[in-house]
Design a protein around this motif. Structure first.
Motif, PDB file in Angstrom:
ATOM      1  N   CYS A  48      12.355   5.443   3.447  1.00 35.20           N
ATOM      2  CA  CYS A  48      11.387   4.781   4.786  1.00 35.20           C
ATOM      3  C   CYS A  48      12.408   4.356   5.931  1.00 35.20           C
ATOM      4  O   CYS A  48      12.509   4.379   7.272  1.00 35.20           O
ATOM      5  CB  CYS A  48      10.675   3.632   4.916  1.00 35.20           C
ATOM      6  N   THR A 105       8.783   1.983   8.703  1.00 35.71           N
ATOM      7  CA  THR A 105       8.448   0.759   7.765  1.00 35.71           C
ATOM      8  C   THR A 105       7.415   1.648   6.519  1.00 35.71           C
ATOM      9  O   THR A 105       6.749   2.616   6.305  1.00 35.71           O
ATOM     10  CB  THR A 105       7.307  -0.513   7.560  1.00 35.71           C
ATOM     11  N   ARG A 113       4.039  13.661   3.730  1.00 36.94           N
ATOM     12  CA  ARG A 113       3.973  12.789   4.949  1.00 36.94           C
ATOM     13  C   ARG A 113       5.364  12.855   4.988  1.00 36.94           C
ATOM     14  O   ARG A 113       5.947  13.237   6.432  1.00 36.94           O
ATOM     15  CB  ARG A 113       3.896  11.646   4.079  1.00 36.94           C
ATOM     16  N   GLY A 134       4.129   0.448   5.578  1.00 35.48           N
ATOM     17  CA  GLY A 134       3.432   0.520   5.902  1.00 35.48           C
ATOM     18  C   GLY A 134       2.996   1.642   6.701  1.00 35.48           C
ATOM     19  O   GLY A 134       1.676   2.077   7.298  1.00 35.48           O
ATOM     20  N   GLU A 135       4.536   1.661   8.001  1.00 33.67           N
ATOM     21  CA  GLU A 135       3.905   3.253   8.972  1.00 33.67           C
ATOM     22  C   GLU A 135       3.887   3.949   7.855  1.00 33.67           C
ATOM     23  O   GLU A 135       3.456   4.483   8.208  1.00 33.67           O
ATOM     24  CB  GLU A 135       5.296   3.143   9.537  1.00 33.67           C
ATOM     25  N   ASP A 139      -5.216   7.647   2.794  1.00 30.26           N
ATOM     26  CA  ASP A 139      -7.142   8.058   2.470  1.00 30.26           C
ATOM     27  C   ASP A 139      -7.794   8.662   2.012  1.00 30.26           C
ATOM     28  O   ASP A 139      -8.788   7.538   1.332  1.00 30.26           O
ATOM     29  CB  ASP A 139      -7.833   7.282   4.277  1.00 30.26           C
ATOM     30  N   PHE A 166       2.417   4.692   4.629  1.00 28.46           N
ATOM     31  CA  PHE A 166       1.830   4.549   4.361  1.00 28.46           C
ATOM     32  C   PHE A 166       0.310   4.848   4.926  1.00 28.46           C
ATOM     33  O   PHE A 166      -0.855   5.487   4.331  1.00 28.46           O
ATOM     34  CB  PHE A 166       1.478   3.800   3.270  1.00 28.46           C
ATOM     35  N   SER A 167       0.483   3.780   6.203  1.00 27.18           N
ATOM     36  CA  SER A 167      -0.657   4.028   7.127  1.00 27.18           C
ATOM     37  C   SER A 167      -0.818   5.619   7.955  1.00 27.18           C
ATOM     38  O   SER A 167      -0.597   6.267   9.022  1.00 27.18           O
ATOM     39  CB  SER A 167      -0.346   3.223   8.104  1.00 27.18           C
ATOM     40  N   HIS A 168      -1.504   6.668   6.870  1.00 29.61           N
ATOM     41  CA  HIS A 168      -1.634   7.676   7.491  1.00 29.61           C
ATOM     42  C   HIS A 168      -2.447   8.809   6.721  1.00 29.61           C
ATOM     43  O   HIS A 168      -3.224   8.219   5.429  1.00 29.61           O
ATOM     44  CB  HIS A 168       0.241   9.201   6.940  1.00 29.61           C
ATOM     45  N   PRO A 169      -3.748   9.471   7.488  1.00 32.84           N
ATOM     46  CA  PRO A 169      -5.190   9.622   6.449  1.00 32.84           C
ATOM     47  C   PRO A 169      -4.676  10.947   5.559  1.00 32.84           C
ATOM     48  O   PRO A 169      -5.489  10.831   4.214  1.00 32.84           O
ATOM     49  CB  PRO A 169      -5.479  11.132   7.587  1.00 32.84           C
TER      50      PRO A 169
END
Length: 80
Positions: free
Chosen positions: A56, A62, A10, A64-65, A73, A67-70
């Motif tokens: 970050c 953030t 990431r 959240g932004e 998931d 870790f909000s990645h495929p």
């Protein structure tokens, strides 16, 4: 892929996307270059959440932004 590898990927993606070198990222985040490079070293086991938070902050996103990645998931449980 484990969590540390996903975090490294990431960071790699974000650096490429923004044209930021790892040394530059270290300066922006207020961490040492060795801290950044250790994230990409498979021999180093862990990365702290506080380090991820500093990264970050450097990217001005953030947690959240981040870790909000495929990448995250598809991770399985890491029970040791």
């Amino acid at each position: 892929m484990n969590v540390k590898q996903a975090v490294a990927k990431r960071i790699e993606y974000l650096c490429k996307e923004r044209g930021i070198a790892y040394n530059e990222l270290a300066n922006i985040c207020g961490v040492t270059p060795s801290t950044i490079y250790s994230i990409f070293d498979d021999r180093r086991k862990n990365i702290t959440l506080s380090t991820v938070k500093k990264i970050c902050d450097g990217f001005e996103i953030t947690l959240g932004e981040f870790f909000s990645h495929p990448l995250f998931d598809a991770l399985g449980q890491e029970i040791q």
